[in-house]
Design a protein around this motif. Structure first.
Motif, PDB file in Angstrom:
ATOM      1  N   SER A  91     -24.053  76.073  39.912  1.00  0.00           N
ATOM      2  CA  SER A  91     -22.940  75.776  38.988  1.00  0.00           C
ATOM      3  C   SER A  91     -22.621  74.275  38.983  1.00  0.00           C
ATOM      4  O   SER A  91     -22.303  73.707  37.931  1.00  0.00           O
ATOM      5  N   GLN A  92     -22.748  73.598  40.136  1.00  0.00           N
ATOM      6  CA  GLN A  92     -22.535  72.147  40.194  1.00  0.00           C
ATOM      7  C   GLN A  92     -23.610  71.415  39.396  1.00  0.00           C
ATOM      8  O   GLN A  92     -23.325  70.441  38.681  1.00  0.00           O
ATOM      9  N   MET A  93     -24.849  71.897  39.494  1.00  0.00           N
ATOM     10  CA  MET A  93     -25.948  71.252  38.758  1.00  0.00           C
ATOM     11  C   MET A  93     -25.755  71.428  37.249  1.00  0.00           C
ATOM     12  O   MET A  93     -26.047  70.516  36.462  1.00  0.00           O
ATOM     13  N   GLU A  94     -25.264  72.575  36.814  1.00  0.00           N
ATOM     14  CA  GLU A  94     -24.992  72.792  35.392  1.00  0.00           C
ATOM     15  C   GLU A  94     -23.934  71.797  34.897  1.00  0.00           C
ATOM     16  O   GLU A  94     -24.049  71.229  33.805  1.00  0.00           O
ATOM     17  N   GLU A  95     -22.899  71.597  35.722  1.00  0.00           N
ATOM     18  CA  GLU A  95     -21.863  70.634  35.350  1.00  0.00           C
ATOM     19  C   GLU A  95     -22.448  69.218  35.263  1.00  0.00           C
ATOM     20  O   GLU A  95     -22.136  68.447  34.340  1.00  0.00           O
ATOM     21  N   LEU A  96     -23.314  68.876  36.214  1.00  0.00           N
ATOM     22  CA  LEU A  96     -23.944  67.551  36.199  1.00  0.00           C
ATOM     23  C   LEU A  96     -24.844  67.383  34.972  1.00  0.00           C
ATOM     24  O   LEU A  96     -24.900  66.288  34.367  1.00  0.00           O
ATOM     25  N   GLU A  97     -25.549  68.442  34.586  1.00  0.00           N
ATOM     26  CA  GLU A  97     -26.396  68.381  33.388  1.00  0.00           C
ATOM     27  C   GLU A  97     -25.548  68.157  32.141  1.00  0.00           C
ATOM     28  O   GLU A  97     -25.920  67.370  31.262  1.00  0.00           O
ATOM     29  N   LYS A  98     -24.429  68.855  32.075  1.00  0.00           N
ATOM     30  CA  LYS A  98     -23.541  68.674  30.924  1.00  0.00           C
ATOM     31  C   LYS A  98     -23.036  67.228  30.870  1.00  0.00           C
ATOM     32  O   LYS A  98     -22.984  66.602  29.801  1.00  0.00           O
ATOM     33  N   GLU A  99     -22.673  66.693  32.010  1.00  0.00           N
ATOM     34  CA  GLU A  99     -22.189  65.308  32.070  1.00  0.00           C
ATOM     35  C   GLU A  99     -23.300  64.332  31.698  1.00  0.00           C
ATOM     36  O   GLU A  99     -23.076  63.362  30.960  1.00  0.00           O
ATOM     37  N   LEU A 100     -24.523  64.640  32.183  1.00  0.00           N
ATOM     38  CA  LEU A 100     -25.667  63.786  31.850  1.00  0.00           C
ATOM     39  C   LEU A 100     -25.947  63.816  30.359  1.00  0.00           C
ATOM     40  O   LEU A 100     -26.191  62.772  29.727  1.00  0.00           O
ATOM     41  N   ASP A 101     -25.895  64.988  29.738  1.00  0.00           N
ATOM     42  CA  ASP A 101     -26.090  65.112  28.291  1.00  0.00           C
ATOM     43  C   ASP A 101     -25.019  64.317  27.532  1.00  0.00           C
ATOM     44  O   ASP A 101     -25.313  63.636  26.544  1.00  0.00           O
ATOM     45  N   TYR A 102     -23.788  64.398  28.038  1.00  0.00           N
ATOM     46  CA  TYR A 102     -22.702  63.661  27.401  1.00  0.00           C
ATOM     47  C   TYR A 102     -22.977  62.158  27.439  1.00  0.00           C
ATOM     48  O   TYR A 102     -22.820  61.466  26.439  1.00  0.00           O
ATOM     49  N   HIS A 103     -23.425  61.627  28.565  1.00  0.00           N
ATOM     50  CA  HIS A 103     -23.705  60.192  28.690  1.00  0.00           C
ATOM     51  C   HIS A 103     -24.920  59.796  27.851  1.00  0.00           C
ATOM     52  O   HIS A 103     -24.952  58.687  27.281  1.00  0.00           O
TER      53      HIS A 103
END
Length: 185
Positions: free
Chosen positions: A153-165
């Motif tokens: 779940s932490q990695m999914e959040e990081l992926e979403k943040e990475l996509d946003y950036h």
């Protein structure tokens, strides 16, 4: 006992009886003695008012007229009694040996059952220890799965943040670079 007889005195079957009976084994005679009706003294009536016992027993009545052996010292009677006694002793000895054999057999069965029980209890203890080890292993795996789900779940959040950036970087690249884009921006 000398004559092979049993005496019974009185009885009760709803009311008290004053009879005397002589019982002999089968083939022997049975004599019933009944009391004579006699006048009782007033003293006797006062001492035992509820029983109504008669005073004397004198009348005999023969019920079964079989004669007893004439001479108990007769050699044929003694020989027959000795043979019967020997047969009874043999039967008793055989019964005792049979009982001893059955007892020994039952003891062997008991020992076998006790050994089987001990083996079963040992196997049960081994299975309990194996089950406890498996339960511990299962618990550790469940903890590990929970930790991995949390990391996922932490990695999914990081992926979403990475996509946003990445999107922000792409938008910034389209707008242009330099001072004029910053001022226009």
């Amino acid at each position: 006992p000398m004559y092979g007889a049993l005496l019974s005195f009185g009885g009760y079957n709803g009311k008290y009886h004053n009879e005397v009976n002589v019982y002999k084994p089968s083939g022997l005679e049975m004599i019933s003695v009944t009391p004579l009706k006699t006048a009782e003294s007033p003293d006797a009536r006062e001492s035992e008012p509820e029983y109504n016992h008669k005073a004397s027993v004198t009348q005999h009545e023969v019920i079964n007229n079989h004669e007893t052996p004439s001479n108990p010292q007769d050699p044929t009677v003694l020989e027959a009694a000795r043979k019967e006694a020997e047969d009874k002793v043999r039967e008793a000895t055989a019964a005792k040996e049979s009982a001893a054999h059955e007892l020994a057999l039952m003891r062997r069965q008991l020992v076998g059952a006790q050994n089987a029980l001990a083996d079963t209890e040992k196997t049960l203890e081994e299975l309990r220890s194996v089950a406890a080890a498996e339960q511990s292993k299962n618990f550790k795996l469940e903890v590990e799965i929970a930790e991995l789900r949390q990391k996922l779940s932490q990695m999914e959040e990081l992926e979403k943040e990475l996509d946003y950036h990445r999107r922000q970087a792409q938008e910034a690249a389209k707008k242009g670079t330099g001072l004029w884009s910053y001022i226009a921006g």
